[in-house]
Design an enzyme around this catalytic site. Sequence first.
Site, PDB file in Angstrom:
ATOM      1  N   ARG A  92       0.812  -1.227   0.000  1.00 25.30           N
ATOM      2  CA  ARG A  92       0.000   0.000   0.000  1.00 25.30           C
ATOM      3  C   ARG A  92       0.847   1.280   0.000  1.00 25.30           C
ATOM      4  NH1 ARG A  92      -3.852  -1.893   4.794  1.00 25.30           N
ATOM      5  NH2 ARG A  92      -2.105  -3.332   5.091  1.00 25.30           N
ATOM      6  N   GLN A 122      12.403 -14.051   5.558  1.00 24.83           N
ATOM      7  CA  GLN A 122      11.176 -14.840   5.390  1.00 24.83           C
ATOM      8  C   GLN A 122      10.762 -14.711   3.924  1.00 24.83           C
ATOM      9  OE1 GLN A 122       7.629 -13.072   6.750  1.00 24.83           O
ATOM     10  NE2 GLN A 122       6.441 -14.965   6.806  1.00 24.83           N
ATOM     11  N   ASN A 137      36.011  31.672  -6.868  1.00 27.75           N
ATOM     12  CA  ASN A 137      36.760  30.507  -6.364  1.00 27.75           C
ATOM     13  C   ASN A 137      36.933  29.424  -7.415  1.00 27.75           C
ATOM     14  OD1 ASN A 137      33.970  30.080  -6.208  1.00 27.75           O
ATOM     15  ND2 ASN A 137      34.270  28.371  -4.799  1.00 27.75           N
ATOM     16  N   TYR A 138      36.229  29.527  -8.531  1.00 26.26           N
ATOM     17  CA  TYR A 138      36.232  28.446  -9.519  1.00 26.26           C
ATOM     18  C   TYR A 138      36.748  28.987 -10.841  1.00 26.26           C
ATOM     19  CZ  TYR A 138      34.424  24.482 -12.206  1.00 26.26           C
ATOM     20  OH  TYR A 138      34.287  23.387 -13.013  1.00 26.26           O
ATOM     21  N   GLU A 167      -9.356 -11.153  12.920  1.00 28.89           N
ATOM     22  CA  GLU A 167      -8.999 -10.170  11.894  1.00 28.89           C
ATOM     23  C   GLU A 167     -10.265  -9.606  11.241  1.00 28.89           C
ATOM     24  OE1 GLU A 167      -5.688  -9.115  11.373  1.00 28.89           O
ATOM     25  OE2 GLU A 167      -5.771 -10.180  13.271  1.00 28.89           O
ATOM     26  N   TYR A 188      29.011  36.486  -2.285  1.00 29.60           N
ATOM     27  CA  TYR A 188      29.318  35.060  -2.297  1.00 29.60           C
ATOM     28  C   TYR A 188      30.722  34.862  -1.754  1.00 29.60           C
ATOM     29  CZ  TYR A 188      30.735  30.439  -3.727  1.00 29.60           C
ATOM     30  OH  TYR A 188      31.221  29.162  -3.709  1.00 29.60           O
ATOM     31  N   ASN A 214       0.491   1.791   7.113  1.00 26.05           N
ATOM     32  CA  ASN A 214       0.336   0.913   5.952  1.00 26.05           C
ATOM     33  C   ASN A 214       0.395   1.671   4.637  1.00 26.05           C
ATOM     34  OD1 ASN A 214      -0.097  -1.591   7.464  1.00 26.05           O
ATOM     35  ND2 ASN A 214      -1.906  -0.519   8.214  1.00 26.05           N
ATOM     36  N   ALA A 258      28.658  44.887  -0.197  1.00 27.31           N
ATOM     37  CA  ALA A 258      27.594  44.441  -1.093  1.00 27.31           C
ATOM     38  C   ALA A 258      28.151  44.084  -2.461  1.00 27.31           C
ATOM     39  CB  ALA A 258      26.548  45.535  -1.234  1.00 27.31           C
TER      40      ALA A 258
END
Length: 452
Positions: A13, A71, A389-390, A158, A369, A231, A383
């Site tokens: 379910r 099982q 960095n890349y 049940e 950043y 369930n 600001a």
Amino acid sequence: MRALILAAGKGTRMKSALPKVLHPLCGEPMLAHVVRALDAAGLNDVTVVASPELCARMDKTLGRKLRTVIQEPQLGTGHAVQAALADLAPGEGPLLVCSGDMPLITGELLRGVLAALAPQGGGGPRVACALVTARMPMPSNFGRIVRDGGGRVRAIVEVRDATPEQLALDEMNAGIYAFDEGLLRALLPRLSNHNAQGEYYLTDVIALAVADGHAVLPVLCADYRVTLGINDRVELAAARRIMNARLCEQWMREGVTIEDPETTYLESGVKLARDVTILHNTALRGRTQVGEGSSIGPDSELLDTSVGERCLIGRSVLTESRLGNDVRVGPFAHLRPGADLADGVHIGDYVELKNARLGKGSKANHLAYIGDAELGSNVNFSAGAITCNYDGTNKNRTKIGDDAFIGTNSSLVAPIEIGEGALTGAGSVVIRDVAPGERVVGNPARALPPKT
Ligand code: UD1
Ligand code: CA
């Protein structure tokens, strides 16, 4: 003490590729919540009855190893217990059996059902089983507890096998049992699957035990919600709501102000000091910790983040970050993994940090950043300034000394080092190191004559 967790069922379910008991609520898989309740009741010898799919994914998801018995096929709860006992050496004493899909159970409830099984003295019939029952709002899919005129439990029926009179009963089988293991082993081979689902029901053991003259003792749980099984995903959401309310209540009792528990989302690994305030629509997840007097929210999300004392965090997202004391963050800041802020740091709106340490009293108040960087103390990062960095291939580091002033819209092209007390002018594109006290401007940035 021994316990079995039944968790091999298909969980159809849920309509999910993930085994049902590994679905998370409040930060942990269902099964982990059940194991924690067992731990709390001193049940540390745990065996999980699992399907092959669950077995394959369980240890990784839980982050620990539990004994499992597979099982396959799954022929019912009685068959599941048979499979487990066939794998375990016969034990003395009580055997607790519960399901992996009941994450709201508590150690207290389990201790109660174990205590009911313990020998009372006085020479009555042998107690085969103590089991948790609860009165529930109707309609309900739980098995019904059938008692005789003397109030003794006779059987569990049940829903799909029940008569209309039995369906009208409102005392339910929670699915949590303390068995006398010796008696259980003797009774299990007598189960049959002649019922509506064609399964071997563990619940049929009750009528067999009673027929043999043994006693079955009910332990009525006052709050049926503790026993709710999951369930489908509607029930998962309902259980999450209950667990979240519990966590909020627990922290409020420890001295935390929660403005609106309905829109505060806590996970079980979170730790809060007293006089923390949580404002509306805020989620604290994972191993997040918040120190005394800090205020978090509104509209914030913190994951695996540690916050010191007297901090103010509003309308921001923080992941795997560390904040000292008296730090201010937000509104609208994004702290990504590795943001590490010393005491008194201020991070304002539209600032993103990643893998960056800021020393005492440093400020980035607007639109910036800072990534892969180390800033000293009292740095002003104005600001629009960013660390570049890349370079398209590598991530490079930026280092900025104490008291440096990074002017508006500066671009610091890493790898680069800006010395103590240095200044970069508005709009400068800095492509080489700047010496302590040096002032640079322009694109590419050049030194200004020293101040006279
Ligand atoms: C079961 C009880 C019901 C009780 C309810 C409480 C039976 C027959 N019924 O019903 O009386 O009110 O729990 O939540 O026991 N499982 C296996 N192997 C199987 C079948 C099931 O390991 O072959 C596991 C499931 O993964 C689950 C647990 O046993 O964790 C219960 O099974 P489920 O199918 O959910 O039983 P319910 O219909 O909820
Ligand atoms: Ca169930």
